[in-house]
Design an enzyme around this catalytic site. Structure first.
Site, PDB file in Angstrom:
ATOM      1  N   SER A 136       0.824  -1.198   0.000  1.00 31.08           N
ATOM      2  CA  SER A 136       0.000   0.000   0.000  1.00 31.08           C
ATOM      3  C   SER A 136       0.865   1.256   0.000  1.00 31.08           C
ATOM      4  CB  SER A 136      -0.929  -0.007   1.211  1.00 31.08           C
ATOM      5  OG  SER A 136      -1.715   1.162   1.253  1.00 31.08           O
ATOM      6  N   ARG A 192       1.302   8.774   6.039  1.00 31.55           N
ATOM      7  CA  ARG A 192       0.422   7.967   6.888  1.00 31.55           C
ATOM      8  C   ARG A 192      -1.027   8.445   6.772  1.00 31.55           C
ATOM      9  NH1 ARG A 192       1.494   4.014  10.838  1.00 31.55           N
ATOM     10  NH2 ARG A 192       3.720   4.407  10.568  1.00 31.55           N
ATOM     11  N   HIS A 237      -2.221   7.079   3.491  1.00 30.95           N
ATOM     12  CA  HIS A 237      -2.447   5.644   3.657  1.00 30.95           C
ATOM     13  C   HIS A 237      -3.753   5.381   4.395  1.00 30.95           C
ATOM     14  CE1 HIS A 237      -1.905   1.733   5.790  1.00 30.95           C
ATOM     15  NE2 HIS A 237      -1.496   1.368   4.598  1.00 30.95           N
TER      16      HIS A 237
END
Length: 207
Positions: free
Chosen positions: A12, A35, A38
């Site tokens: 990912s 992050r 994500h």
């Protein structure tokens, strides 16, 4: 704090690094932006975030030293599983203070938490603009001095305005420009400061 990364998470990250322009960001800013992307599967966050590398580095250092972490709602804390957080929004004291002062419970919880964590805490606001406004009021009055304010509340009423006020305050901060935000996003930012880059091999990314 390094942890084992599942192959799905690693893949990912490799995908998001092909889709999001993060490769040229400095380390803490990159970790936070990646992050959040994500977490949301939305590369648009990179352009929306207002990133201050020095402030993020200070926040990471504070957490590494065991600084208090104060969150505005329990859902932010729920996303941060390996570091204790403090949230008083559901407390009886917050309810009583809110009723007495005519303020929201989120603002009351911040006022109470500031009395307990006046110096050097990391604050993560992912839900309530009134919590962020109250924190800024207390800081302006000299009653609280955060190590870092993660200001990512969500909503059409007050969210963008509270984040603009945070940027104008001069406090060490992370924010974004638009009304979007949320508990998961705020938790992701804290986790980025705690854990750093989960997939250090950047050969498949843009940088």
């Amino acid at each position: 704090m390094r942890r084992t990364v599942h192959p799905i998470e690693a893949e990912s990250y490799r995908i998001l690094r092909r889709e999001a322009a993060t490769g040229q960001l400095p380390p803490y800013s990159r970790d936070v932006a990646e992050r959040i992307v994500h977490t949301t599967a939305d590369p648009g966050w990179v352009a929306d975030l207002v990133l201050d590398e020095a402030a993020l580095a200070a926040g990471a250092a504070a957490l590494a030293a065991g600084a208090p972490l104060v969150v505005d709602v329990t859902m932010v804390g729920a996303g941060i599983t390996r570091y204790p957080s403090r949230c008083l929004v559901a407390s009886v004291r917050a309810a009583e203070l809110a009723a007495d002062q005519g303020i929201t419970r989120s603002a009351a919880a911040v006022r109470l938490a500031a009395a307990e964590s006046a110096e050097g805490a990391v604050w993560a606001v992912g839900n309530a603009p009134t919590a962020l406004f109250e924190l800024l009021r207390l800081a302006a009055a000299g009653q609280v001095a955060p190590a870092l304010v993660i200001g990512l509340p969500v909503g059409y009423v007050g969210a963008a305005e509270s984040k603009a006020a945070l940027r104008a305050s001069g406090l060490p901060q992370l924010s974004n420009v638009t009304p979007r935000g949320g508990s998961a996003v705020a938790a992701a930012a804290v986790n980025a400061l705690l854990y750093g880059d989960p997939v250090p091999d950047r050969d498949t990314g843009p940088g």
